[in-house]
Motif scaffolding. Structure first.
Motif, mmCIF file in Angstrom:
data_model
loop_
_atom_site.group_PDB
_atom_site.id
_atom_site.type_symbol
_atom_site.label_atom_id
_atom_site.label_comp_id
_atom_site.label_asym_id
_atom_site.label_seq_id
_atom_site.Cartn_x
_atom_site.Cartn_y
_atom_site.Cartn_z
ATOM 1 N N ASN A 193 11.794 15.102 -5.272
ATOM 2 C CA ASN A 193 11.852 15.891 -4.030
ATOM 3 C C ASN A 193 10.580 15.746 -3.213
ATOM 4 O OD1 ASN A 193 14.465 16.976 -4.738
ATOM 5 N ND2 ASN A 193 13.368 18.212 -6.229
ATOM 6 N N SER A 194 10.216 14.513 -2.955
ATOM 7 C CA SER A 194 8.978 14.219 -2.252
ATOM 8 C C SER A 194 9.216 13.078 -1.271
ATOM 9 C CB SER A 194 7.904 13.839 -3.282
ATOM 10 O OG SER A 194 6.646 13.712 -2.655
ATOM 11 N N THR A 195 8.133 12.573 -0.717
ATOM 12 C CA THR A 195 8.186 11.398 0.149
ATOM 13 C C THR A 195 7.002 10.503 -0.184
ATOM 14 O OG1 THR A 195 6.852 12.390 1.906
ATOM 15 C CG2 THR A 195 9.238 12.659 2.071
ATOM 16 N N PHE A 196 7.131 9.234 0.189
ATOM 17 C CA PHE A 196 5.980 8.338 0.129
ATOM 18 C C PHE A 196 6.074 7.326 1.251
ATOM 19 C CE2 PHE A 196 9.054 6.133 -2.519
ATOM 20 C CZ PHE A 196 8.821 4.781 -2.327
ATOM 21 N N GLU A 197 4.906 6.985 1.776
ATOM 22 C CA GLU A 197 4.812 5.949 2.787
ATOM 23 C C GLU A 197 4.491 4.644 2.073
ATOM 24 O OE1 GLU A 197 2.456 7.148 6.405
ATOM 25 O OE2 GLU A 197 1.979 8.794 5.020
ATOM 26 N N ILE A 198 5.117 3.582 2.522
ATOM 27 C CA ILE A 198 4.847 2.272 1.944
ATOM 28 C C ILE A 198 4.625 1.272 3.068
ATOM 29 C CG2 ILE A 198 7.316 1.753 1.694
ATOM 30 C CD1 ILE A 198 6.539 0.098 -0.831
ATOM 31 N N GLU A 199 3.582 0.511 2.934
ATOM 32 C CA GLU A 199 3.316 -0.604 3.834
ATOM 33 C C GLU A 199 3.403 -1.863 2.971
ATOM 34 O OE1 GLU A 199 -0.717 -1.338 5.301
ATOM 35 O OE2 GLU A 199 0.187 -1.618 7.267
ATOM 36 N N THR A 200 4.461 -2.620 3.176
ATOM 37 C CA THR A 200 4.671 -3.823 2.380
ATOM 38 C C THR A 200 3.901 -4.966 3.021
ATOM 39 O OG1 THR A 200 6.861 -2.983 1.830
ATOM 40 C CG2 THR A 200 6.439 -5.283 1.340
ATOM 41 N N ARG A 260 0.870 -1.172 0.000
ATOM 42 C CA ARG A 260 0.000 0.000 0.000
ATOM 43 C C ARG A 260 0.909 1.225 0.000
ATOM 44 N NH1 ARG A 260 -4.451 0.892 3.701
ATOM 45 N NH2 ARG A 260 -2.847 1.311 5.244
ATOM 46 N N ILE A 261 0.532 2.244 -0.778
ATOM 47 C CA ILE A 261 1.341 3.453 -0.929
ATOM 48 C C ILE A 261 0.490 4.678 -0.627
ATOM 49 C CG2 ILE A 261 2.620 4.878 -2.605
ATOM 50 C CD1 ILE A 261 3.958 2.234 -2.062
ATOM 51 N N ARG A 262 1.102 5.643 0.059
ATOM 52 C CA ARG A 262 0.470 6.947 0.220
ATOM 53 C C ARG A 262 1.522 8.005 -0.106
ATOM 54 N NH1 ARG A 262 -2.670 8.338 5.596
ATOM 55 N NH2 ARG A 262 -0.600 8.005 6.474
ATOM 56 N N LEU A 263 1.252 8.778 -1.152
ATOM 57 C CA LEU A 263 2.159 9.837 -1.572
ATOM 58 C C LEU A 263 2.009 11.058 -0.669
ATOM 59 C CD1 LEU A 263 1.643 9.642 -5.433
ATOM 60 C CD2 LEU A 263 3.532 8.681 -4.109
ATOM 61 N N LYS A 264 3.056 11.851 -0.589
ATOM 62 C CA LYS A 264 3.049 13.076 0.211
ATOM 63 C C LYS A 264 1.852 13.938 -0.186
ATOM 64 C CE LYS A 264 5.864 17.113 1.246
ATOM 65 N NZ LYS A 264 7.146 17.779 0.983
ATOM 66 N N GLY A 265 1.127 14.415 0.818
ATOM 67 C CA GLY A 265 -0.001 15.291 0.582
ATOM 68 C C GLY A 265 -1.314 14.594 0.286
ATOM 69 N N GLU A 266 -1.289 13.271 0.143
ATOM 70 C CA GLU A 266 -2.512 12.525 -0.121
ATOM 71 C C GLU A 266 -3.028 11.894 1.171
ATOM 72 O OE1 GLU A 266 -2.116 9.754 -3.342
ATOM 73 O OE2 GLU A 266 -1.602 11.328 -4.775
ATOM 74 N N THR A 267 -4.329 11.703 1.245
ATOM 75 C CA THR A 267 -4.921 11.084 2.422
ATOM 76 C C THR A 267 -5.251 9.614 2.182
ATOM 77 O OG1 THR A 267 -7.110 11.844 1.748
ATOM 78 C CG2 THR A 267 -5.897 13.242 3.281
ATOM 79 N N GLU A 268 -5.464 9.256 0.927
ATOM 80 C CA GLU A 268 -5.858 7.884 0.580
ATOM 81 C C GLU A 268 -4.639 7.000 0.323
ATOM 82 O OE1 GLU A 268 -9.091 6.734 0.455
ATOM 83 O OE2 GLU A 268 -9.592 8.701 1.291
ATOM 84 N N TRP A 269 -4.757 5.755 0.725
ATOM 85 C CA TRP A 269 -3.768 4.730 0.413
ATOM 86 C C TRP A 269 -4.203 4.032 -0.873
ATOM 87 C CZ3 TRP A 269 0.642 3.463 3.226
ATOM 88 C CH2 TRP A 269 0.788 4.092 4.460
ATOM 89 N N ASN A 270 -3.230 3.656 -1.720
ATOM 90 C CA ASN A 270 -3.490 2.883 -2.934
ATOM 91 C C ASN A 270 -2.728 1.573 -2.845
ATOM 92 O OD1 ASN A 270 -5.106 4.792 -4.574
ATOM 93 N ND2 ASN A 270 -3.290 6.065 -4.330
ATOM 94 N N THR A 271 -3.361 0.486 -3.253
ATOM 95 C CA THR A 271 -2.754 -0.840 -3.201
ATOM 96 C C THR A 271 -2.209 -1.218 -4.576
ATOM 97 O OG1 THR A 271 -4.266 -1.486 -1.442
ATOM 98 C CG2 THR A 271 -3.165 -3.266 -2.629
ATOM 99 N N TYR A 272 -0.985 -1.775 -4.583
ATOM 100 C CA TYR A 272 -0.326 -2.230 -5.815
ATOM 101 C C TYR A 272 0.228 -3.621 -5.581
ATOM 102 C CZ TYR A 272 -0.457 2.711 -7.050
ATOM 103 O OH TYR A 272 -0.870 3.986 -7.313
#
Length: 104
Positions: A86-93, A63-75
């Protein structure tokens, strides 16, 4: 997505991040471009980007959430996602992730 890279150089030393939860190797191409290939073990991490990236997933699920987004997307394997420079992303593997990171 291609299944192999031909006529490349590989940096022998592994890139180890987050206490070994992410392990990759850098691949150098004749045109000066580079990619990394690696795995991310089940975990929740935050990555910082310098260059823009396209992450191709060979196998696994996250699951990924890009900087500034509230929703998680699954890949999962066979899909890809893009991350701005020049950003960040959260990842839940959720399952061990086999990936190729393309720097654009």
């Amino acid at each position: 997505m291609s299944t192999q890279f031909d006529q490349v150089s590989v940096v022998k030393k592994a890139n180890l991040y987050f206490d070994g939860k992410c392990v990759s190797h850098t691949i150098l191409f004749a045109d000066g471009s580079k990619k990394t290939i690696g795995v991310i073990f089940p975990s929740s991490l935050v990555f910082n980007t310098g260059a823009a990236e396209i992450m191709e997933l060979n196998a696994g699920k996250c699951r990924i959430r890009l900087k500034g987004e509230t929703e998680w997307n699954t890949y999962e394997g066979g899909q890809q996602f893009s991350v701005p420079a020049n950003s960040t992303f959260e990842i839940e593997t959720l399952e061990t992730l086999d990936y190729v990171c393309n720097f654009v």
